[in-house]
Design a protein around this motif. Structure first.
Motif, mmCIF file in Angstrom:
data_model
loop_
_atom_site.group_PDB
_atom_site.id
_atom_site.type_symbol
_atom_site.label_atom_id
_atom_site.label_comp_id
_atom_site.label_asym_id
_atom_site.label_seq_id
_atom_site.Cartn_x
_atom_site.Cartn_y
_atom_site.Cartn_z
ATOM 1 N N SER A 27 -8.228 3.783 -0.365
ATOM 2 C CA SER A 27 -9.316 3.394 0.532
ATOM 3 C C SER A 27 -8.787 2.552 1.683
ATOM 4 O O SER A 27 -9.178 2.731 2.843
ATOM 5 C CB SER A 27 -10.390 2.622 -0.233
ATOM 6 N N GLY A 28 -7.893 1.625 1.368
ATOM 7 C CA GLY A 28 -7.350 0.727 2.381
ATOM 8 C C GLY A 28 -6.486 1.424 3.416
ATOM 9 O O GLY A 28 -6.348 0.952 4.552
ATOM 10 N N LEU A 29 -5.899 2.557 3.039
ATOM 11 C CA LEU A 29 -5.075 3.308 3.988
ATOM 12 C C LEU A 29 -5.892 3.782 5.191
ATOM 13 O O LEU A 29 -5.384 3.873 6.317
ATOM 14 C CB LEU A 29 -4.435 4.519 3.301
ATOM 15 N N PHE A 30 -7.171 4.089 4.944
ATOM 16 C CA PHE A 30 -8.010 4.660 5.985
ATOM 17 C C PHE A 30 -9.091 3.706 6.496
ATOM 18 O O PHE A 30 -9.780 4.013 7.459
ATOM 19 C CB PHE A 30 -8.676 5.941 5.459
ATOM 20 N N ASP A 31 -9.249 2.572 5.820
ATOM 21 C CA ASP A 31 -10.283 1.616 6.226
ATOM 22 C C ASP A 31 -9.737 0.192 6.075
ATOM 23 O O ASP A 31 -9.644 -0.330 4.971
ATOM 24 C CB ASP A 31 -11.529 1.809 5.351
ATOM 25 N N LYS A 32 -9.392 -0.439 7.207
ATOM 26 C CA LYS A 32 -8.792 -1.773 7.177
ATOM 27 C C LYS A 32 -9.692 -2.811 6.528
ATOM 28 O O LYS A 32 -9.214 -3.787 5.941
ATOM 29 C CB LYS A 32 -8.436 -2.210 8.593
ATOM 30 N N SER A 33 -10.998 -2.626 6.614
ATOM 31 C CA SER A 33 -11.934 -3.604 6.059
ATOM 32 C C SER A 33 -11.910 -3.628 4.533
ATOM 33 O O SER A 33 -12.424 -4.557 3.915
ATOM 34 C CB SER A 33 -13.356 -3.297 6.540
ATOM 35 N N ARG A 34 -11.295 -2.616 3.914
ATOM 36 C CA ARG A 34 -11.275 -2.537 2.450
ATOM 37 C C ARG A 34 -9.904 -2.909 1.879
ATOM 38 O O ARG A 34 -9.607 -2.638 0.720
ATOM 39 C CB ARG A 34 -11.655 -1.120 2.010
ATOM 40 N N ARG A 35 -9.089 -3.553 2.697
ATOM 41 C CA ARG A 35 -7.751 -3.943 2.246
ATOM 42 C C ARG A 35 -7.789 -5.278 1.512
ATOM 43 O O ARG A 35 -7.501 -6.333 2.070
ATOM 44 C CB ARG A 35 -6.803 -3.998 3.445
ATOM 45 N N ASP A 36 -8.147 -5.211 0.235
ATOM 46 C CA ASP A 36 -8.261 -6.405 -0.597
ATOM 47 C C ASP A 36 -6.977 -6.618 -1.398
ATOM 48 O O ASP A 36 -5.941 -6.001 -1.117
ATOM 49 C CB ASP A 36 -9.472 -6.283 -1.525
ATOM 50 N N PHE A 37 -7.061 -7.466 -2.418
ATOM 51 C CA PHE A 37 -5.866 -7.762 -3.224
ATOM 52 C C PHE A 37 -5.360 -6.524 -3.970
ATOM 53 O O PHE A 37 -4.151 -6.327 -4.106
ATOM 54 C CB PHE A 37 -6.160 -8.879 -4.227
ATOM 55 N N ASP A 38 -6.278 -5.687 -4.455
ATOM 56 C CA ASP A 38 -5.858 -4.480 -5.163
ATOM 57 C C ASP A 38 -5.107 -3.525 -4.231
ATOM 58 O O ASP A 38 -4.175 -2.837 -4.661
ATOM 59 C CB ASP A 38 -7.075 -3.773 -5.774
ATOM 60 N N TYR A 39 -5.508 -3.484 -2.972
ATOM 61 C CA TYR A 39 -4.782 -2.671 -1.980
ATOM 62 C C TYR A 39 -3.354 -3.212 -1.837
ATOM 63 O O TYR A 39 -2.385 -2.449 -1.838
ATOM 64 C CB TYR A 39 -5.509 -2.732 -0.637
ATOM 65 N N ALA A 40 -3.239 -4.526 -1.725
ATOM 66 C CA ALA A 40 -1.916 -5.156 -1.622
ATOM 67 C C ALA A 40 -1.100 -4.906 -2.888
ATOM 68 O O ALA A 40 0.115 -4.672 -2.825
ATOM 69 C CB ALA A 40 -2.065 -6.654 -1.373
ATOM 70 N N MET A 41 -1.774 -4.923 -4.041
ATOM 71 C CA MET A 41 -1.093 -4.679 -5.310
ATOM 72 C C MET A 41 -0.487 -3.274 -5.345
ATOM 73 O O MET A 41 0.627 -3.060 -5.851
ATOM 74 C CB MET A 41 -2.058 -4.865 -6.476
ATOM 75 N N GLY A 42 -1.207 -2.312 -4.795
ATOM 76 C CA GLY A 42 -0.679 -0.959 -4.726
ATOM 77 C C GLY A 42 0.633 -0.905 -3.964
ATOM 78 O O GLY A 42 1.601 -0.271 -4.392
ATOM 79 N N TRP A 43 0.694 -1.613 -2.834
ATOM 80 C CA TRP A 43 1.923 -1.668 -2.053
ATOM 81 C C TRP A 43 3.017 -2.434 -2.786
ATOM 82 O O TRP A 43 4.197 -2.090 -2.697
ATOM 83 C CB TRP A 43 1.667 -2.307 -0.689
ATOM 84 N N MET A 44 2.636 -3.469 -3.538
ATOM 85 C CA MET A 44 3.626 -4.235 -4.295
ATOM 86 C C MET A 44 4.329 -3.354 -5.321
ATOM 87 O O MET A 44 5.553 -3.414 -5.490
ATOM 88 C CB MET A 44 2.952 -5.408 -5.018
ATOM 89 N N VAL A 45 3.557 -2.508 -6.019
ATOM 90 C CA VAL A 45 4.144 -1.619 -7.019
ATOM 91 C C VAL A 45 5.049 -0.591 -6.347
ATOM 92 O O VAL A 45 6.166 -0.311 -6.824
ATOM 93 C CB VAL A 45 3.035 -0.911 -7.829
ATOM 94 N N ILE A 46 4.598 -0.057 -5.227
ATOM 95 C CA ILE A 46 5.393 0.953 -4.512
ATOM 96 C C ILE A 46 6.702 0.352 -4.006
ATOM 97 O O ILE A 46 7.793 0.888 -4.242
ATOM 98 C CB ILE A 46 4.585 1.539 -3.334
ATOM 99 N N VAL A 47 6.610 -0.763 -3.293
ATOM 100 C CA VAL A 47 7.794 -1.397 -2.718
ATOM 101 C C VAL A 47 8.727 -1.912 -3.817
ATOM 102 O O VAL A 47 9.954 -1.788 -3.725
ATOM 103 C CB VAL A 47 7.391 -2.548 -1.768
ATOM 104 N N GLY A 48 8.140 -2.476 -4.878
ATOM 105 C CA GLY A 48 8.951 -3.005 -5.968
ATOM 106 C C GLY A 48 9.708 -1.929 -6.723
ATOM 107 O O GLY A 48 10.724 -2.212 -7.375
#
Length: 279
Positions: free
Chosen positions: A76-97
Protein backbone atom coordinates in the motif's frame (compact mmCIF):
# COMPACT_ATOMS: atom_id res chain seq x y z
CA UNK A 1 31.51 -38.13 -4.18
CA UNK A 2 27.87 -38.69 -3.15
CA UNK A 3 25.82 -41.51 -1.62
CA UNK A 4 22.14 -42.23 -1.05
CA UNK A 5 20.56 -41.11 2.20
CA UNK A 6 18.68 -43.73 4.23
CA UNK A 7 15.19 -43.20 5.64
CA UNK A 8 16.33 -43.42 9.27
CA UNK A 9 18.96 -40.80 8.56
CA UNK A 10 16.37 -38.57 6.90
CA UNK A 11 14.03 -38.81 9.89
CA UNK A 12 16.71 -38.28 12.53
CA UNK A 13 18.26 -35.29 10.75
CA UNK A 14 14.83 -33.76 10.14
CA UNK A 15 14.05 -34.04 13.86
CA UNK A 16 17.38 -32.36 14.64
CA UNK A 17 16.58 -29.60 12.14
CA UNK A 18 13.11 -28.97 13.58
CA UNK A 19 14.33 -28.86 17.17
CA UNK A 20 17.42 -26.72 16.60
CA UNK A 21 16.64 -24.32 13.73
CA UNK A 22 15.25 -21.57 15.95
CA UNK A 23 17.33 -22.19 19.04
CA UNK A 24 20.70 -20.38 19.15
CA UNK A 25 22.63 -23.65 18.98
CA UNK A 26 23.17 -23.83 15.18
CA UNK A 27 20.95 -26.29 13.32
CA UNK A 28 23.48 -26.62 10.48
CA UNK A 29 26.22 -27.37 13.01
CA UNK A 30 24.12 -30.00 14.77
CA UNK A 31 23.10 -31.61 11.49
CA UNK A 32 26.76 -31.74 10.49
CA UNK A 33 27.77 -33.30 13.83
CA UNK A 34 24.92 -35.83 14.09
CA UNK A 35 25.28 -36.94 10.47
CA UNK A 36 29.01 -37.53 10.82
CA UNK A 37 28.82 -39.07 14.30
CA UNK A 38 26.18 -41.68 13.43
CA UNK A 39 26.65 -42.20 9.70
CA UNK A 40 30.28 -41.26 9.14
CA UNK A 41 29.63 -38.62 6.49
CA UNK A 42 28.15 -35.16 5.98
CA UNK A 43 24.58 -35.13 4.69
CA UNK A 44 25.50 -31.96 2.81
CA UNK A 45 24.45 -28.32 2.77
CA UNK A 46 21.85 -28.86 0.04
CA UNK A 47 19.82 -31.32 2.12
CA UNK A 48 20.05 -28.92 5.08
CA UNK A 49 18.84 -25.98 3.00
CA UNK A 50 15.84 -27.88 1.61
CA UNK A 51 14.69 -29.30 4.96
CA UNK A 52 14.94 -25.76 6.34
CA UNK A 53 11.91 -25.00 4.16
CA UNK A 54 9.87 -26.95 6.70
CA UNK A 55 10.99 -24.79 9.58
CA UNK A 56 10.51 -21.64 7.53
CA UNK A 57 6.99 -22.77 6.72
CA UNK A 58 6.50 -22.96 10.48
CA UNK A 59 7.58 -19.30 10.73
CA UNK A 60 5.16 -18.34 7.95
CA UNK A 61 2.29 -20.05 9.75
CA UNK A 62 3.21 -18.81 13.24
CA UNK A 63 3.68 -15.20 12.14
CA UNK A 64 1.05 -15.26 9.37
CA UNK A 65 -0.88 -12.28 10.74
CA UNK A 66 2.27 -10.19 11.18
CA UNK A 67 3.57 -11.12 7.74
CA UNK A 68 0.24 -10.34 6.05
CA UNK A 69 -0.04 -7.00 7.85
CA UNK A 70 3.52 -5.96 6.97
CA UNK A 71 3.23 -7.12 3.34
CA UNK A 72 -0.11 -5.31 2.91
CA UNK A 73 1.26 -2.10 4.44
CA UNK A 74 4.41 -2.27 2.29
CA UNK A 75 2.46 -2.74 -0.95
CA UNK A 76 0.00 0.00 0.00
CA UNK A 77 2.79 2.40 0.92
CA UNK A 78 4.52 1.90 -2.42
CA UNK A 79 1.62 3.60 -4.18
CA UNK A 80 0.24 5.86 -1.45
CA UNK A 81 2.65 7.98 0.62
CA UNK A 82 -0.04 8.72 3.21
CA UNK A 83 -0.14 5.03 4.17
CA UNK A 84 3.57 4.71 4.93
CA UNK A 85 3.35 3.69 8.58
CA UNK A 86 5.66 1.60 10.76
CA UNK A 87 4.59 -1.65 9.09
CA UNK A 88 5.57 -0.16 5.71
CA UNK A 89 8.99 0.69 7.16
CA UNK A 90 9.20 -2.82 8.63
CA UNK A 91 8.72 -4.29 5.17
CA UNK A 92 11.74 -2.34 3.93
CA UNK A 93 13.74 -3.33 7.01
CA UNK A 94 13.23 -7.03 6.24
CA UNK A 95 14.09 -6.53 2.57
CA UNK A 96 17.22 -4.44 3.19
CA UNK A 97 18.32 -6.62 6.11
CA UNK A 98 18.17 -9.69 3.84
CA UNK A 99 20.40 -8.26 1.11
CA UNK A 100 23.81 -8.94 2.78
CA UNK A 101 23.20 -12.66 3.38
CA UNK A 102 21.59 -13.00 -0.04
CA UNK A 103 24.64 -11.59 -1.81
CA UNK A 104 27.18 -13.44 0.32
CA UNK A 105 25.22 -16.69 0.12
CA UNK A 106 25.06 -16.54 -3.68
CA UNK A 107 28.65 -15.44 -4.27
CA UNK A 108 30.12 -17.88 -1.75
CA UNK A 109 27.79 -20.85 -2.33
CA UNK A 110 30.61 -23.27 -3.17
CA UNK A 111 32.60 -22.32 -0.07
CA UNK A 112 29.46 -22.64 2.08
CA UNK A 113 28.60 -26.09 0.73
CA UNK A 114 32.09 -27.50 1.13
CA UNK A 115 34.87 -25.34 2.60
CA UNK A 116 33.03 -24.10 5.68
CA UNK A 117 31.70 -27.52 6.68
CA UNK A 118 34.88 -28.64 8.46
CA UNK A 119 33.97 -30.04 11.88
CA UNK A 120 36.91 -28.33 13.60
CA UNK A 121 35.46 -25.00 12.47
CA UNK A 122 31.94 -26.01 13.54
CA UNK A 123 33.11 -27.08 17.01
CA UNK A 124 35.19 -23.94 17.46
CA UNK A 125 32.24 -21.72 16.52
CA UNK A 126 29.95 -23.55 18.96
CA UNK A 127 32.35 -22.69 21.78
CA UNK A 128 33.58 -19.23 20.78
CA UNK A 129 30.25 -17.74 19.70
CA UNK A 130 28.72 -18.78 23.02
CA UNK A 131 30.75 -16.00 24.62
CA UNK A 132 29.16 -13.53 22.21
CA UNK A 133 25.74 -14.48 23.66
CA UNK A 134 27.04 -14.00 27.17
CA UNK A 135 28.60 -10.62 26.37
CA UNK A 136 25.48 -9.42 24.53
CA UNK A 137 23.32 -10.28 27.52
CA UNK A 138 25.76 -8.57 29.86
CA UNK A 139 26.18 -5.25 28.04
CA UNK A 140 22.85 -4.94 26.18
CA UNK A 141 20.27 -2.60 27.74
CA UNK A 142 17.31 -4.66 26.42
CA UNK A 143 15.03 -1.62 26.71
CA UNK A 144 13.91 -0.84 23.14
CA UNK A 145 10.51 -2.08 21.95
CA UNK A 146 9.35 -3.40 18.58
CA UNK A 147 8.11 0.02 17.48
CA UNK A 148 11.59 1.43 18.07
CA UNK A 149 13.26 -0.76 15.44
CA UNK A 150 15.15 1.26 12.82
CA UNK A 151 16.77 0.64 9.45
CA UNK A 152 20.14 0.76 11.19
CA UNK A 153 19.05 -2.16 13.39
CA UNK A 154 17.89 -4.09 10.32
CA UNK A 155 21.18 -3.55 8.47
CA UNK A 156 23.37 -4.51 11.42
CA UNK A 157 21.26 -7.57 12.27
CA UNK A 158 21.27 -8.45 8.59
CA UNK A 159 25.07 -8.34 8.55
CA UNK A 160 25.11 -10.52 11.67
CA UNK A 161 22.86 -13.01 9.86
CA UNK A 162 25.72 -13.60 7.42
CA UNK A 163 27.64 -15.30 10.23
CA UNK A 164 25.02 -18.07 10.16
CA UNK A 165 26.53 -19.25 6.87
CA UNK A 166 29.25 -20.77 9.08
CA UNK A 167 27.97 -23.97 10.76
CA UNK A 168 28.22 -23.60 14.52
CA UNK A 169 27.36 -19.90 14.75
CA UNK A 170 23.51 -19.99 14.58
CA UNK A 171 21.26 -17.67 12.60
CA UNK A 172 19.12 -16.70 15.59
CA UNK A 173 22.18 -16.49 17.82
CA UNK A 174 23.94 -14.05 15.50
CA UNK A 175 20.96 -11.81 14.79
CA UNK A 176 19.57 -11.79 18.33
CA UNK A 177 23.00 -11.05 19.80
CA UNK A 178 23.31 -8.10 17.41
CA UNK A 179 19.87 -6.93 18.52
CA UNK A 180 20.84 -7.14 22.18
CA UNK A 181 24.04 -5.16 21.54
CA UNK A 182 21.81 -2.54 19.90
CA UNK A 183 19.70 -2.32 23.04
CA UNK A 184 16.62 -4.19 21.80
CA UNK A 185 14.38 -6.12 24.15
CA UNK A 186 15.24 -9.83 24.01
CA UNK A 187 11.81 -10.88 22.71
CA UNK A 188 11.79 -8.06 20.14
CA UNK A 189 15.20 -9.08 18.84
CA UNK A 190 14.02 -12.70 18.61
CA UNK A 191 10.80 -11.90 16.73
CA UNK A 192 12.60 -9.66 14.26
CA UNK A 193 15.26 -12.36 13.83
CA UNK A 194 12.53 -14.76 12.68
CA UNK A 195 11.07 -12.25 10.22
CA UNK A 196 14.53 -11.39 8.89
CA UNK A 197 15.33 -15.04 8.21
CA UNK A 198 12.26 -15.77 6.07
CA UNK A 199 13.38 -14.41 2.66
CA UNK A 200 16.95 -15.71 2.96
CA UNK A 201 16.06 -19.24 4.05
CA UNK A 202 13.20 -19.64 1.57
CA UNK A 203 15.46 -18.51 -1.26
CA UNK A 204 18.26 -20.81 -0.09
CA UNK A 205 15.95 -23.82 0.16
CA UNK A 206 14.33 -23.31 -3.23
CA UNK A 207 17.70 -22.64 -4.84
CA UNK A 208 19.08 -25.89 -3.38
CA UNK A 209 16.16 -28.16 -4.37
CA UNK A 210 17.87 -29.43 -7.49
CA UNK A 211 21.21 -30.00 -5.73
CA UNK A 212 19.55 -31.98 -2.93
CA UNK A 213 18.51 -34.68 -5.43
CA UNK A 214 21.89 -34.79 -7.16
CA UNK A 215 24.47 -32.93 -5.05
CA UNK A 216 28.06 -32.33 -6.06
CA UNK A 217 29.02 -33.34 -2.52
CA UNK A 218 27.23 -34.81 0.47
CA UNK A 219 24.29 -37.20 0.13
CA UNK A 220 21.37 -37.41 -2.29
CA UNK A 221 17.80 -37.66 -1.00
CA UNK A 222 14.69 -38.84 -2.83
CA UNK A 223 11.65 -36.62 -3.34
CA UNK A 224 9.70 -38.62 -0.75
CA UNK A 225 12.50 -38.23 1.80
CA UNK A 226 12.67 -34.47 1.27
CA UNK A 227 8.88 -34.16 1.66
CA UNK A 228 8.76 -36.23 4.86
CA UNK A 229 11.80 -34.43 6.25
CA UNK A 230 10.27 -31.05 5.52
CA UNK A 231 7.00 -32.02 7.25
CA UNK A 232 8.83 -33.27 10.36
CA UNK A 233 10.88 -30.07 10.49
CA UNK A 234 7.69 -28.01 10.13
CA UNK A 235 5.87 -29.61 13.08
CA UNK A 236 8.83 -29.53 15.45
CA UNK A 237 9.88 -26.08 14.22
CA UNK A 238 6.48 -24.62 15.03
CA UNK A 239 6.66 -26.03 18.56
CA UNK A 240 10.22 -24.68 18.94
CA UNK A 241 9.16 -21.14 17.95
CA UNK A 242 6.39 -21.08 20.55
CA UNK A 243 8.71 -22.44 23.24
CA UNK A 244 11.58 -20.07 22.46
CA UNK A 245 9.42 -16.92 22.52
CA UNK A 246 8.10 -17.94 25.95
CA UNK A 247 11.60 -18.80 27.15
CA UNK A 248 13.31 -15.56 26.11
CA UNK A 249 10.64 -13.43 27.77
CA UNK A 250 11.95 -14.61 31.14
CA UNK A 251 15.40 -16.14 30.56
CA UNK A 252 18.79 -15.11 29.20
CA UNK A 253 20.15 -16.35 25.88
CA UNK A 254 23.34 -17.13 27.78
CA UNK A 255 21.69 -20.33 29.06
CA UNK A 256 22.22 -21.88 25.63
CA UNK A 257 25.97 -21.61 26.15
CA UNK A 258 25.59 -24.43 28.70
CA UNK A 259 24.72 -26.72 25.78
CA UNK A 260 26.88 -25.24 23.03
CA UNK A 261 30.21 -25.21 24.87
CA UNK A 262 30.19 -28.87 26.08
CA UNK A 263 29.02 -30.07 22.65
CA UNK A 264 31.77 -28.10 20.92
CA UNK A 265 34.43 -29.42 23.29
CA UNK A 266 33.14 -33.00 22.92
CA UNK A 267 33.37 -32.76 19.14
CA UNK A 268 36.93 -31.43 19.40
CA UNK A 269 37.87 -34.37 21.63
CA UNK A 270 36.35 -36.87 19.18
CA UNK A 271 38.17 -35.19 16.31
CA UNK A 272 41.45 -35.19 18.22
CA UNK A 273 41.05 -38.92 18.92
CA UNK A 274 40.20 -39.58 15.24
CA UNK A 275 36.84 -41.05 16.23
CA UNK A 276 35.11 -38.91 13.61
CA UNK A 277 36.52 -37.28 10.45
CA UNK A 278 36.76 -33.50 10.17
CA UNK A 279 35.56 -33.43 6.56
Amino acid sequence: MTSEMSWIQTIVLSIVQGLTEFLPVSSSGHLRIVSTLFWGEDAGASFTAVVQLGTELAVLVYFAKDIFRIAKAWLSGLFDKSRRDFDYAMGWMVIVGTIPVGILGFVGKDLIREGLRNLWLTAAMLVLFSFVFILAEKVGHRARSFNELTMKDAILMGLAQCLALIPGVSRSGGTVSAGLFLGLNREVATRFSFLLAIPAVLASGLFSLRDAFDPASGQAASGAQLIVGTLIAFVLGYAAIAWLLRFVSHHSFAWFALWRIPVGILVMVLLGMNVIPAT
